[in-house]
Design a protein around this motif. Structure first.
Motif, PDB file in Angstrom:
ATOM      1  N   VAL A 130       0.844  -1.192   0.000  1.00  0.00           N
ATOM      2  CA  VAL A 130       0.000   0.000   0.000  1.00  0.00           C
ATOM      3  C   VAL A 130       0.879   1.242   0.000  1.00  0.00           C
ATOM      4  CG1 VAL A 130      -1.730   1.304   1.306  1.00  0.00           C
ATOM      5  CG2 VAL A 130      -1.876  -1.183   1.176  1.00  0.00           C
ATOM      6  N   SER A 131       1.929   1.240   0.842  1.00  0.00           N
ATOM      7  CA  SER A 131       2.874   2.352   0.866  1.00  0.00           C
ATOM      8  C   SER A 131       4.249   1.843   1.263  1.00  0.00           C
ATOM      9  CB  SER A 131       2.412   3.451   1.824  1.00  0.00           C
ATOM     10  OG  SER A 131       2.482   3.006   3.154  1.00  0.00           O
ATOM     11  N   GLU A 132       5.271   2.542   0.764  1.00  0.00           N
ATOM     12  CA  GLU A 132       6.657   2.181   1.022  1.00  0.00           C
ATOM     13  C   GLU A 132       7.436   3.479   1.227  1.00  0.00           C
ATOM     14  OE1 GLU A 132       8.362   0.113  -2.298  1.00  0.00           O
ATOM     15  OE2 GLU A 132      10.354   0.036  -1.413  1.00  0.00           O
ATOM     16  N   THR A 133       8.098   3.591   2.399  1.00  0.00           N
ATOM     17  CA  THR A 133       8.852   4.794   2.699  1.00  0.00           C
ATOM     18  C   THR A 133      10.251   4.409   3.157  1.00  0.00           C
ATOM     19  OG1 THR A 133       6.798   5.795   3.488  1.00  0.00           O
ATOM     20  CG2 THR A 133       8.835   6.912   4.069  1.00  0.00           C
ATOM     21  N   PRO A 134      11.296   4.905   2.521  1.00  0.00           N
ATOM     22  CA  PRO A 134      11.336   5.643   1.266  1.00  0.00           C
ATOM     23  C   PRO A 134      11.198   4.689   0.090  1.00  0.00           C
ATOM     24  CG  PRO A 134      13.569   5.364   2.083  1.00  0.00           C
ATOM     25  CD  PRO A 134      12.638   4.766   3.125  1.00  0.00           C
ATOM     26  N   GLU A 135      10.740   5.214  -1.020  1.00  0.00           N
ATOM     27  CA  GLU A 135      10.564   4.389  -2.218  1.00  0.00           C
ATOM     28  C   GLU A 135      11.911   4.122  -2.879  1.00  0.00           C
ATOM     29  OE1 GLU A 135       7.727   6.109  -4.874  1.00  0.00           O
ATOM     30  OE2 GLU A 135       6.092   5.934  -3.440  1.00  0.00           O
ATOM     31  N   GLY A 136      11.947   3.041  -3.650  1.00  0.00           N
ATOM     32  CA  GLY A 136      13.125   2.726  -4.445  1.00  0.00           C
ATOM     33  C   GLY A 136      14.283   2.118  -3.690  1.00  0.00           C
ATOM     34  N   GLN A 137      14.083   1.728  -2.446  1.00  0.00           N
ATOM     35  CA  GLN A 137      15.161   1.124  -1.652  1.00  0.00           C
ATOM     36  C   GLN A 137      15.009  -0.385  -1.528  1.00  0.00           C
ATOM     37  OE1 GLN A 137      17.800   2.930  -0.376  1.00  0.00           O
ATOM     38  NE2 GLN A 137      16.921   4.604  -1.552  1.00  0.00           N
ATOM     39  N   GLY A 138      13.908  -0.953  -2.028  1.00  0.00           N
ATOM     40  CA  GLY A 138      13.696  -2.394  -1.966  1.00  0.00           C
ATOM     41  C   GLY A 138      12.925  -2.858  -0.743  1.00  0.00           C
ATOM     42  N   PHE A 139      12.417  -1.920   0.068  1.00  0.00           N
ATOM     43  CA  PHE A 139      11.702  -2.314   1.275  1.00  0.00           C
ATOM     44  C   PHE A 139      10.371  -3.009   0.955  1.00  0.00           C
ATOM     45  CE2 PHE A 139      14.252   1.251   3.150  1.00  0.00           C
ATOM     46  CZ  PHE A 139      15.027   0.443   3.961  1.00  0.00           C
ATOM     47  N   GLY A 140       9.695  -2.602  -0.119  1.00  0.00           N
ATOM     48  CA  GLY A 140       8.416  -3.214  -0.475  1.00  0.00           C
ATOM     49  C   GLY A 140       8.570  -4.691  -0.785  1.00  0.00           C
ATOM     50  N   ASP A 141       9.549  -5.032  -1.635  1.00  0.00           N
ATOM     51  CA  ASP A 141       9.789  -6.442  -1.962  1.00  0.00           C
ATOM     52  C   ASP A 141      10.195  -7.237  -0.729  1.00  0.00           C
ATOM     53  OD1 ASP A 141       9.175  -6.034  -4.631  1.00  0.00           O
ATOM     54  OD2 ASP A 141      11.268  -5.684  -5.210  1.00  0.00           O
TER      55      ASP A 141
END
Length: 176
Positions: A130-141
């Motif tokens: 739904v949200s990832e902070t900060p984006e583009g660091q691979g935390f979502g995956d």
């Protein structure tokens, strides 16, 4: 042992320690990283005025009640998933810190991911970010891989396992 040999041995030992700390072991894309994984409680809400008195009625059959299962909200319709607010975990991944994105860890970057998960009647979850902070660091995956290792006691409806919905917050902290 000569001074040069002693310095060489010390350098090899230090290099080996650093390699174990910062290089992945097995599987090749994961490593011994530190992550803090927990669910965050929802923000407290302002108190509401009590509803006006109504006559007591017997409990409705479409309300969900569990004694040892997850806390759940009443269902709107039998086909709608039940909202799970307090899960009872059957399985959790071991060493979730191994999922910490390597580059983010190396730079000391922390983050937080919010997942919306559909819980099947066997307690397994299928989640989306739904949200990832900060984006583009691979935390979502990384959060999706962590969530895939979780299994909860399924919600029940009229005494039978029911589909549910759960909101999971996965924080990442390089300090542990």
């Amino acid at each position: 042992m000569s001074f040069c040999a002693a310095v060489g041995v010390a350098a090899l030992v230090l290099f080996g320690i650093a390699a174990l700390r910062y290089a992945p072991l097995w599987p090749p894309h994961d490593g011994p990283y530190v992550a803090v994984v927990s669910e965050m409680a929802p923000a407290p809400q302002a108190p509401r005025a009590p509803p006006p008195e109504q006559p007591r009625q017997p409990p409705r059959t479409d309300e969900l009640q569990t004694e040892s299962g997850p806390s759940i909200a009443p269902a709107v319709a039998p086909s709608e998933p039940v909202v799970i607010t307090n899960p009872v975990w059957i399985e959790r991944p071991r060493n979730p810190e191994r999922f910490y994105p390597r580059q983010a860890f190396m730079r000391g970057v922390g983050g937080e991911v919010v997942l919306q998960c559909d819980v099947d009647t066997d307690g397994r979850m299928v989640c989306v970010v739904v949200s990832e902070t900060p984006e583009g660091q691979g935390f979502g995956d990384a959060a999706l891989r962590i969530a895939a290792g979780h299994v909860m006691r399924p919600a029940t409806q009229n005494g039978a396992p029911a589909r549910g919905r759960y909101r999971m917050v996965v924080p990442f902290s390089p300090a542990g």
